[in-house]
Design an enzyme around this catalytic site. Structure first.
Site, PDB file in Angstrom:
ATOM      1  N   GLY A  22     102.807 -37.830  -0.946  1.00  0.00           N
ATOM      2  CA  GLY A  22     103.927 -37.572  -0.047  1.00  0.00           C
ATOM      3  C   GLY A  22     103.929 -36.151   0.466  1.00  0.00           C
ATOM      4  O   GLY A  22     104.977 -35.556   0.705  1.00  0.00           O
ATOM      5  N   ASN A  24     103.302 -34.872   3.274  1.00  0.00           N
ATOM      6  CA  ASN A  24     103.507 -34.658   4.703  1.00  0.00           C
ATOM      7  C   ASN A  24     104.929 -34.275   5.079  1.00  0.00           C
ATOM      8  O   ASN A  24     105.185 -33.869   6.209  1.00  0.00           O
ATOM      9  CB  ASN A  24     103.121 -35.916   5.491  1.00  0.00           C
ATOM     10  CG  ASN A  24     103.984 -37.110   5.115  1.00  0.00           C
ATOM     11  OD1 ASN A  24     103.903 -37.585   3.983  1.00  0.00           O
ATOM     12  ND2 ASN A  24     104.798 -37.601   6.029  1.00  0.00           N
ATOM     13  N   GLY A  26     109.220 -32.968   3.645  1.00  0.00           N
ATOM     14  CA  GLY A  26     110.160 -32.557   2.624  1.00  0.00           C
ATOM     15  C   GLY A  26     109.575 -31.631   1.577  1.00  0.00           C
ATOM     16  O   GLY A  26     108.828 -30.697   1.878  1.00  0.00           O
ATOM     17  N   ILE A  27     109.905 -31.916   0.323  1.00  0.00           N
ATOM     18  CA  ILE A  27     109.431 -31.096  -0.793  1.00  0.00           C
ATOM     19  C   ILE A  27     107.913 -31.145  -0.900  1.00  0.00           C
ATOM     20  O   ILE A  27     107.268 -30.149  -1.203  1.00  0.00           O
ATOM     21  CB  ILE A  27     110.081 -31.578  -2.106  1.00  0.00           C
ATOM     22  CG1 ILE A  27     111.598 -31.403  -2.036  1.00  0.00           C
ATOM     23  CG2 ILE A  27     109.535 -30.818  -3.305  1.00  0.00           C
ATOM     24  CD1 ILE A  27     112.332 -32.049  -3.199  1.00  0.00           C
ATOM     25  N   GLY A  28     107.338 -32.312  -0.638  1.00  0.00           N
ATOM     26  CA  GLY A  28     105.884 -32.443  -0.704  1.00  0.00           C
ATOM     27  C   GLY A  28     105.185 -31.555   0.299  1.00  0.00           C
ATOM     28  O   GLY A  28     104.154 -30.939  -0.010  1.00  0.00           O
ATOM     29  N   SER A 151     114.485 -36.314 -11.980  1.00  0.00           N
ATOM     30  CA  SER A 151     115.633 -36.200 -11.090  1.00  0.00           C
ATOM     31  C   SER A 151     116.894 -35.976 -11.902  1.00  0.00           C
ATOM     32  O   SER A 151     116.992 -36.413 -13.059  1.00  0.00           O
ATOM     33  CB  SER A 151     115.785 -37.478 -10.255  1.00  0.00           C
ATOM     34  OG  SER A 151     117.022 -37.518  -9.577  1.00  0.00           O
ATOM     35  N   TYR A 177     117.044 -46.195  -9.404  1.00  0.00           N
ATOM     36  CA  TYR A 177     116.387 -44.922  -9.091  1.00  0.00           C
ATOM     37  C   TYR A 177     116.338 -44.023 -10.323  1.00  0.00           C
ATOM     38  O   TYR A 177     115.287 -43.465 -10.656  1.00  0.00           O
ATOM     39  CB  TYR A 177     117.128 -44.212  -7.955  1.00  0.00           C
ATOM     40  CG  TYR A 177     116.590 -42.834  -7.661  1.00  0.00           C
ATOM     41  CD1 TYR A 177     115.367 -42.680  -7.002  1.00  0.00           C
ATOM     42  CD2 TYR A 177     117.282 -41.692  -8.048  1.00  0.00           C
ATOM     43  CE1 TYR A 177     114.856 -41.419  -6.735  1.00  0.00           C
ATOM     44  CE2 TYR A 177     116.776 -40.420  -7.783  1.00  0.00           C
ATOM     45  CZ  TYR A 177     115.565 -40.294  -7.122  1.00  0.00           C
ATOM     46  OH  TYR A 177     115.054 -39.040  -6.872  1.00  0.00           O
TER      47      TYR A 177
END
Length: 306
Positions: A22, A24, A26-28, A151, A177
């Protein structure tokens, strides 16, 4: 903890190969950008190749000499996880950092291609399989690290992992989640135990970003409740760059021993500088962790060969 730690404290990452799932957005993306800025070879492992190449181009526009690659990885499909692993091994001979960042949070209820609850399948099981398939490169690379994302939603939960394999009963998407993220931190702790018990110098670290101003929450949902929750998270949360600091600290800080849980030091863990948390040690139950590992190998079809 290093007081006020930021990405400016990252040491030179020359010679290190890093996968960011991931990577590409946000945090990634912020994680990938910081590693590339510090001379790591960064692989953006992404579902959407167009968005992956856009992110790579954006990184290179800031740092023209950045060594950034884009490979397709769809954690919704264990077949794609296997294909990614095979392609990566064809192109690279080492793996210093595996950052298991990608995830979904409270999407509309659905199952993965392999029939698992989507958050469990994408956030946890896909990363479990990915790590296992790349384990041979990880253990042979000096000072390699596996970073797993937890999380705030997983804090103070009791493990109920059995519900992800067909046990019926009503569960909320928020609870699903939280359980998927609890599985991630249990995995990180168990992986470190297995490294240490086999005298492998690789390290496994868990971390959580606090609350970030990203659009991970409820992606794919247009409900009023989701939109309002996104707006409130944007108000109380921190930037994606700051939210990436616990990941970057876990991945690059020289004082890391393995087995830590890193998160923001601010009130309720919402934001702040990265610090080591005691919560994982307080929540962790050995036999539950071992049972989850055995179950995960069975469900994913990936057996770890240390």
């Amino acid at each position: 903890m290093t007081i006020g730690w930021t990405k400016k404290d990252i040491r030179d990452q020359s010679g290190k190969v890093a996968i960011v799932t991931g990577g590409n957005s946000g945090i990634g993306y912020e994680t990938s950008l910081a590693l590339a800025e510090n001379y790591a070879t960064v692989i953006l492992a992404v579902r959407n190749m167009n968005k992956g190449h856009e992110a790579a181009d954006k990184i290179k526009s800031e740092f023209p000499n950045a060594d950034v690659h884009v490979l397709k990885l769809d954690l919704n499909d264990l077949g794609s996880v296997k294909e990614f692993s095979e392609e990566f091994k064809m192109k690279f001979r080492s793996l210093s950092l595996l950052i298991n960042n990608a995830g979904v949070m409270m999407p509309p209820k659905r199952e993965t291609k392999d029939g698992f609850e989507s958050q469990f399948g994408i956030n946890y099981l896909g990363h479990f399989a990915l790590t296992g398939l790349l384990l041979d490169l990880i253990v042979k690379t000096p000072d390699s690290r596996v970073i797993s994302l937890g999380s705030l939603a997983a804090h103070n939960l009791k493990p109920e992992f059995g519900k992800f394999i067909g046990k019926k009963g009503k569960t909320s998407q928020m609870k699903n989640y939280g359980q998927s993220k609890l599985a991630c931190v249990y995995f990180a702790k168990e992986l470190q135990y297995r490294f240490r018990s086999r005298n492998i110098d690789s390290k496994s670290i868990a971390c959580h970003p606090g609350i970030a101003q990203t659009y991970l929450f409820g992606k794919g949902s247009r409900s009023l409740k989701t939109r309002l929750t996104r707006a409130s998270l944007k108000i109380i949360g921190q930037s994606a760059e700051s939210a990436a600091y616990p990941i970057l600290y876990a991945a690059t800080e020289s004082s890391i021993r393995g087995g830590e849980y890193i998160g923001p030091d601010g009130r309720k863990g919402i934001k702040g500088s990265p610090t080591e948390l005691e919560l994982l040690d307080q929540q962790f139950v050995d036999h539950v962790s071992n049972n989850l590992w055995i179950l995960s190998e069975k469900l994913s079809g990936v057996t770890y060969k240390f």
